[in-house]
Write a protein that holds these residues in place. Sequence first.
Motif, PDB file in Angstrom:
ATOM      1  N   LEU A  13     -16.456  -6.813   4.814  1.00 58.98           N
ATOM      2  CA  LEU A  13     -15.951  -5.571   4.226  1.00 58.98           C
ATOM      3  C   LEU A  13     -14.803  -5.012   5.059  1.00 58.98           C
ATOM      4  N   LEU A  14     -14.945  -5.036   6.366  1.00 60.76           N
ATOM      5  CA  LEU A  14     -13.879  -4.572   7.251  1.00 60.76           C
ATOM      6  C   LEU A  14     -12.614  -5.411   7.080  1.00 60.76           C
ATOM      7  N   VAL A  15     -12.787  -6.712   6.999  1.00 59.83           N
ATOM      8  CA  VAL A  15     -11.640  -7.606   6.814  1.00 59.83           C
ATOM      9  C   VAL A  15     -10.944  -7.310   5.491  1.00 59.83           C
ATOM     10  N   LEU A  16     -11.706  -7.117   4.426  1.00 61.59           N
ATOM     11  CA  LEU A  16     -11.104  -6.878   3.111  1.00 61.59           C
ATOM     12  C   LEU A  16     -10.463  -5.508   3.003  1.00 61.59           C
ATOM     13  N   VAL A  17     -11.033  -4.495   3.632  1.00 67.16           N
ATOM     14  CA  VAL A  17     -10.513  -3.138   3.500  1.00 67.16           C
ATOM     15  C   VAL A  17      -9.364  -2.870   4.469  1.00 67.16           C
ATOM     16  N   VAL A  18      -9.441  -3.395   5.671  1.00 70.17           N
ATOM     17  CA  VAL A  18      -8.417  -3.117   6.682  1.00 70.17           C
ATOM     18  C   VAL A  18      -7.507  -4.323   6.912  1.00 70.17           C
ATOM     19  N   GLY A  19      -8.109  -5.480   7.114  1.00 69.28           N
ATOM     20  CA  GLY A  19      -7.331  -6.659   7.493  1.00 69.28           C
ATOM     21  C   GLY A  19      -6.444  -7.215   6.405  1.00 69.28           C
ATOM     22  N   LEU A  20      -6.958  -7.290   5.181  1.00 67.98           N
ATOM     23  CA  LEU A  20      -6.172  -7.873   4.095  1.00 67.98           C
ATOM     24  C   LEU A  20      -4.932  -7.047   3.755  1.00 67.98           C
ATOM     25  N   PRO A  21      -5.028  -5.707   3.620  1.00 65.08           N
ATOM     26  CA  PRO A  21      -3.794  -4.948   3.390  1.00 65.08           C
ATOM     27  C   PRO A  21      -2.784  -5.084   4.531  1.00 65.08           C
ATOM     28  N   LEU A  22      -3.285  -5.131   5.761  1.00 65.02           N
ATOM     29  CA  LEU A  22      -2.399  -5.325   6.904  1.00 65.02           C
ATOM     30  C   LEU A  22      -1.721  -6.697   6.834  1.00 65.02           C
ATOM     31  N   TYR A  23      -2.474  -7.722   6.470  1.00 62.35           N
ATOM     32  CA  TYR A  23      -1.921  -9.063   6.338  1.00 62.35           C
ATOM     33  C   TYR A  23      -0.883  -9.126   5.216  1.00 62.35           C
ATOM     34  N   ILE A  24      -1.129  -8.406   4.128  1.00 61.71           N
ATOM     35  CA  ILE A  24      -0.163  -8.369   3.021  1.00 61.71           C
ATOM     36  C   ILE A  24       1.145  -7.747   3.485  1.00 61.71           C
TER      37      ILE A  24
END
Length: 75
Positions: A13-24
């Motif tokens: 959940l942390l990866v999807l909410v914080v990490g993925l937008p940052l990676y995008i």
Amino acid sequence: MSLSYKARRRLSLLVLVVGLPLYIVIAVTLTGWLDARFGRLPIWAELGVYVGLGFLWIAPLKPVFTGVGRAESDD
């Protein structure tokens, strides 16, 4: 050492909410830099870059997401 089901679920959940937008944001910045440095890439090459970057974030995080969608096991 493997993560428990609850820890994997929270981490995913942390990866999807914080990490993925940052990676995008990083991926779009990178392609913007490529555009400024070398000019606009052909559409097939640009698509390849985006698809490659799309798979790149999944590879190291696969163990985190494995089994998260299934019900918790009793082991």
